[in-house]
Design a protein around this motif. Structure first.
Motif, PDB file in Angstrom:
ATOM      1  N   ASP A 164      85.158  -2.836 107.279  1.00  0.00           N
ATOM      2  CA  ASP A 164      83.732  -2.207 107.999  1.00  0.00           C
ATOM      3  C   ASP A 164      84.272  -0.330 107.103  1.00  0.00           C
ATOM      4  O   ASP A 164      83.042   0.037 106.545  1.00  0.00           O
ATOM      5  CB  ASP A 164      83.617  -1.783 109.661  1.00  0.00           C
ATOM      6  CG  ASP A 164      82.994  -3.092 109.924  1.00  0.00           C
ATOM      7  OD1 ASP A 164      82.924  -3.881 109.310  1.00  0.00           O
ATOM      8  OD2 ASP A 164      83.581  -3.522 111.069  1.00  0.00           O
ATOM      9  N   GLU A 165      85.673   0.032 107.561  1.00  0.00           N
ATOM     10  CA  GLU A 165      85.601   1.220 106.980  1.00  0.00           C
ATOM     11  C   GLU A 165      85.852   1.040 104.787  1.00  0.00           C
ATOM     12  O   GLU A 165      84.778   1.906 104.421  1.00  0.00           O
ATOM     13  CB  GLU A 165      86.775   1.616 106.948  1.00  0.00           C
ATOM     14  CG  GLU A 165      87.752   2.072 108.256  1.00  0.00           C
ATOM     15  CD  GLU A 165      87.451   3.544 109.075  1.00  0.00           C
ATOM     16  OE1 GLU A 165      86.635   4.043 108.138  1.00  0.00           O
ATOM     17  OE2 GLU A 165      87.052   3.180 109.988  1.00  0.00           O
ATOM     18  N   PHE A 166      86.280  -0.165 104.326  1.00  0.00           N
ATOM     19  CA  PHE A 166      86.225  -0.208 102.531  1.00  0.00           C
ATOM     20  C   PHE A 166      84.209  -0.171 102.561  1.00  0.00           C
ATOM     21  O   PHE A 166      84.290   1.040 102.269  1.00  0.00           O
ATOM     22  CB  PHE A 166      86.482  -1.558 102.368  1.00  0.00           C
ATOM     23  CG  PHE A 166      86.095  -2.503 101.084  1.00  0.00           C
ATOM     24  CD1 PHE A 166      87.427  -1.487 100.701  1.00  0.00           C
ATOM     25  CD2 PHE A 166      84.875  -2.787 100.615  1.00  0.00           C
ATOM     26  CE1 PHE A 166      86.702  -1.487  98.884  1.00  0.00           C
ATOM     27  CE2 PHE A 166      84.797  -2.870  99.097  1.00  0.00           C
ATOM     28  CZ  PHE A 166      85.494  -2.281  98.966  1.00  0.00           C
ATOM     29  N   GLU A 167      83.203  -0.691 103.177  1.00  0.00           N
ATOM     30  CA  GLU A 167      81.793  -0.480 103.492  1.00  0.00           C
ATOM     31  C   GLU A 167      81.548   1.052 103.278  1.00  0.00           C
ATOM     32  O   GLU A 167      80.439   1.361 102.704  1.00  0.00           O
ATOM     33  CB  GLU A 167      81.517  -1.755 103.998  1.00  0.00           C
ATOM     34  CG  GLU A 167      81.861  -3.431 103.448  1.00  0.00           C
ATOM     35  CD  GLU A 167      80.955  -4.468 103.909  1.00  0.00           C
ATOM     36  OE1 GLU A 167      80.163  -4.129 105.061  1.00  0.00           O
ATOM     37  OE2 GLU A 167      80.713  -5.031 102.854  1.00  0.00           O
ATOM     38  N   ASN A 168      82.176   1.448 104.491  1.00  0.00           N
ATOM     39  CA  ASN A 168      81.478   2.237 104.702  1.00  0.00           C
ATOM     40  C   ASN A 168      82.386   3.878 103.183  1.00  0.00           C
ATOM     41  O   ASN A 168      81.124   4.151 102.951  1.00  0.00           O
ATOM     42  CB  ASN A 168      82.491   3.586 105.545  1.00  0.00           C
ATOM     43  CG  ASN A 168      81.307   2.820 107.186  1.00  0.00           C
ATOM     44  OD1 ASN A 168      79.838   3.432 106.464  1.00  0.00           O
ATOM     45  ND2 ASN A 168      81.962   3.129 108.178  1.00  0.00           N
ATOM     46  N   ALA A 169      82.904   3.446 102.483  1.00  0.00           N
ATOM     47  CA  ALA A 169      83.170   3.789 101.140  1.00  0.00           C
ATOM     48  C   ALA A 169      83.272   3.819 100.548  1.00  0.00           C
ATOM     49  O   ALA A 169      82.797   4.947  99.260  1.00  0.00           O
ATOM     50  CB  ALA A 169      85.577   3.686 101.800  1.00  0.00           C
ATOM     51  N   VAL A 170      82.385   2.767 100.633  1.00  0.00           N
ATOM     52  CA  VAL A 170      81.647   2.023  98.793  1.00  0.00           C
ATOM     53  C   VAL A 170      80.569   3.176  98.930  1.00  0.00           C
ATOM     54  O   VAL A 170      80.217   3.307  98.633  1.00  0.00           O
ATOM     55  CB  VAL A 170      82.095   0.982  98.869  1.00  0.00           C
ATOM     56  CG1 VAL A 170      81.150   0.755  98.020  1.00  0.00           C
ATOM     57  CG2 VAL A 170      82.922   0.114  98.668  1.00  0.00           C
TER      58      VAL A 170
END
Ligand code: NAG
Length: 600
Positions: A164-170
């Motif tokens: 989730d953090e990754f997708e937010n960051a992307v």
């Protein structure tokens, strides 16, 4: 499918074709045939991504439209690749038992927990800025104001399973504007390894499923490509972005740091492999051809000096040589580029010729109390007249030089060289000694040791050590014993030139690589000790802080956390305790900021 929907799809399809054609016919120079000394066949990249159109109407300045004053007249193509010809890199690991797994998982969670702690600090205090200041909670923009910590952390988020953090960051990455810059002058190397490497690593490790990462990499690549627009196509390494945007004339510097001009290859090559646009590889291959042509003409043939004249494309005049700061990743990238190109003869030769000179002139054995047979890379200078066998290596050990164990180990496996595996082990043991025999469990930025005259036989000699300490502090009164106390010198260390520990990764990097190459379980235990000690002394309420002096009991913290703590140091600690197929070295090469690029 309803008709309305179908026509929408058709419209989108034609829109895409239009943009695709536009991109390919206007924003790239016409390619000419490759010169004969480079193979004609373009490498098949591992994935087959769609070309990504650069969208012209987002209102931003478009770097792709900057007209080149000195366009190349022939394009160097990616060489033919045969990654299967490279031997297996990693150790064949056996199945672990339940007990081993439990301990491993606990440690994995502890590393991840600390990463999450620092990531949260960045999000709360410095989101979209380059760095969070871990004590004051300030935000710094030392790298252009393009969210360095965010971009550098992307693939670590993915590897740690923080999806989730990754997708937010992307998503957030799409808002980074590379046409505005918080600095007048940027460091092209740092921008390449942290940002371009960050996007490409995150794209590769997430299985090419987030095309916006490749789009962002391309956008940045188009910008950085402008730094190569000089009369001799050597890049400007400290680059005035605003002047470049205005299209002013530019030339490469006459005093470039060799690492800054010599370690752009992995990122630019990967960008060409993924986009099928050969310009990026062409740009860096031209530099490496100069390194190649002059490797045997330097003051220590095989090595290149710390400073090179990029303006004149003369890489062989300066006298100082090192594997530490300012030169390090030039050497590191040779075996890695060999792998990324799927077994390139040129890079194999560059590396092997360098290794002969590294072994002879750079590596030294320090005299230690326990008689440990270890190695460090030191510094050496040459006037060009003294025979290379008579040059004296200065026994200075830099934390930055700790990458060498991993490099030599990787090269030993790739080129099937048992003798070099032994050197790799001794280099890794050197930095472990630097940590384990220090007063506080850290190897500082730079220490001086006492060099053994004989690498095979080197008994401890306290008198020799004390004499060396005396020599280092000629102005101070008192005995050598006093000086040892005052300066907190562990046995064998004659001076601490720079006592900081700024959260650097190089030691754990090489321990990780050696662990994956050998499977030696004791490395995991020693890494865990380093980790817990590091966390204990660096943690703050907000994140983790570097140490202004890691040699004294109070361990004063500094208000900085460079992005490599999340990109590299914590990633390597984490990978020490994952299963060995996570970021397997048989599939990925890690750039000098620990961003994984797929090579097999
Ligand atoms: C950070 O690491 C230490 C081990 O050094 C561990 O005890 C602690 O629980 C970790 N923190 C988090 C939040 O997981």
């Amino acid at each position: 499918m309803p008709l309305a929907k179908r026509s929408l799809v058709l419209a989108l399809f034609f829109c895409f074709i239009f943009l695709f054609l536009r991109y390919h016919s206007f924003s790239q120079p016409a390619y000419e045939p490759a010169p004969i000394d480079h193979p004609q066949t373009e490498k098949q990249s591992l994935q087959q991504p769609l070309p990504i159109p650069s969208l012209p109407d987002d209102g931003w300045f478009n770097w792709a439209n900057v007209k080149q004053r000195y366009p190349v007249t022939s394009m160097i193509r990616l060489p033919q690749s045969n990654p299967r010809s490279v031997p297996q890199i990693q150790h064949a690991f056996a199945q672990e038992n339940a007990d081993q797994k439990r301990v491993r998982m606990e440690r994995l969670e502890a590393v991840k927990g600390n990463f999450t702690h620092a990531w949260r600090g960045y999000k709360e205090h410095a989101w979209m800025r380059d760095e969070v200041a871990p004590i004051s909670g300030n935000a710094y923009n030392h790298f252009g104001g393009w969210a360095a910590t965010l971009v550098d952390s992307l693939d670590t988020l993915w590897i740690m399973g923080l999806k989730d953090e990754f997708e937010n960051a992307v998503k957030a990455v799409e808002n980074i504007d590379f046409t505005e810059c918080s600095l007048d002058e940027i460091n092209v190397f740092e921008t390449t390894i942290r940002f371009l490497g960050g996007f490409l690593g995150a794209y590769d490790i997430s299985g090419a499923k987030y095309p916006s990462l490749l789009k962002k990499a391309t956008e940045l690549g188009q910008m950085l490509y402008v730094a190569f627009d000089t009369p001799n196509r050597m890049p400007v390494t400290r680059w005035k972005v605003k002047e470049a945007k205005e299209g002013l004339h530019q030339e490469a510097g006459s005093g470039a740091l060799v690492a800054e001009i010599g370690s752009l290859t992995l990122e630019f090559t990967r960008l060409s492999q993924l986009t099928k646009d050969p310009r990026y590889f062409d740009a860096v291959q031209r530099i490496m051809d100069v390194f190649d042509q002059q490797q045997s003409e330097t003051k220590i043939p095989g090595l290149w000096p710390v400073v090179v004249d990029a303006k004149a494309a003369k890489f062989n005049s300066y006298r100082g040589f090192t594997l530490g700061g300012m030169a390090d990743s030039l050497y590191e990238y040779l075996p890695k580029q060999y792998l990324l190109l799927g077994g390139s003869k040129q890079y194999k030769k560059l590396y092997q010729d360098a290794m002969v000179a590294i072994d002879r002139n750079i590596l030294f054995r320090p005299m230690t109390k326990g008689g440990e047979n270890i190695l460090f890379p030191g510094d050496v200078s040459s006037d060009g007249n003294t025979p290379v066998t008579q040059l004296v290596t200065e026994p200075k050990a830099q934390h930055l030089g700790c990458f060498a164990g991993g490099m030599v180990g990787l090269g030993a496996k790739a080129f099937r060289n048992e003798k070099e595996m032994d050197i790799a082990r001794k280099l890794v043991e050197g930095c472990l000694w630097g940590y384990e025999k220090s007063n506080m469990g850290f190897m500082p930025e730079i220490i001086r040791t006492v060099r053994c005259d004989d690498r095979e036989y080197c008994p401890w000699d306290a008198e020799k050590w004390e004499k060396e300490v005396d020599r280092q502090f000629p102005q101070e009164s008192g005995s050598a014993r006093d000086k040892i106390q005052v300066h907190h010198l562990p046995p064998g260390v004659s001076k601490i030139d720079d006592g900081r520990y700024i959260l650097r990764p190089e030691a754990i990097e090489s321990i990780f690589v050696l662990y994956r190459l050998t499977g030696d379980p004791s490395l995991r235990e020693r890494a865990w000790k380093m980790f817990t000690n590091t966390i204990e002394h660096t943690i703050t309420d907000i994140a983790h802080a570097g140490l202004n002096d890691c040699t004294v009991p109070s361990l004063p913290k500094g208000d900085r956390m460079e992005s490599f703590w999340l990109a590299e140091t914590l990633k390597y600690y984490y990978l020490m305790f994952t299963e060995p197929d996570v970021v397997s070295l048989d599939e990925f090469v890690l750039n000098t900021e620990a961003h994984p690029f797929r090579w097999r």
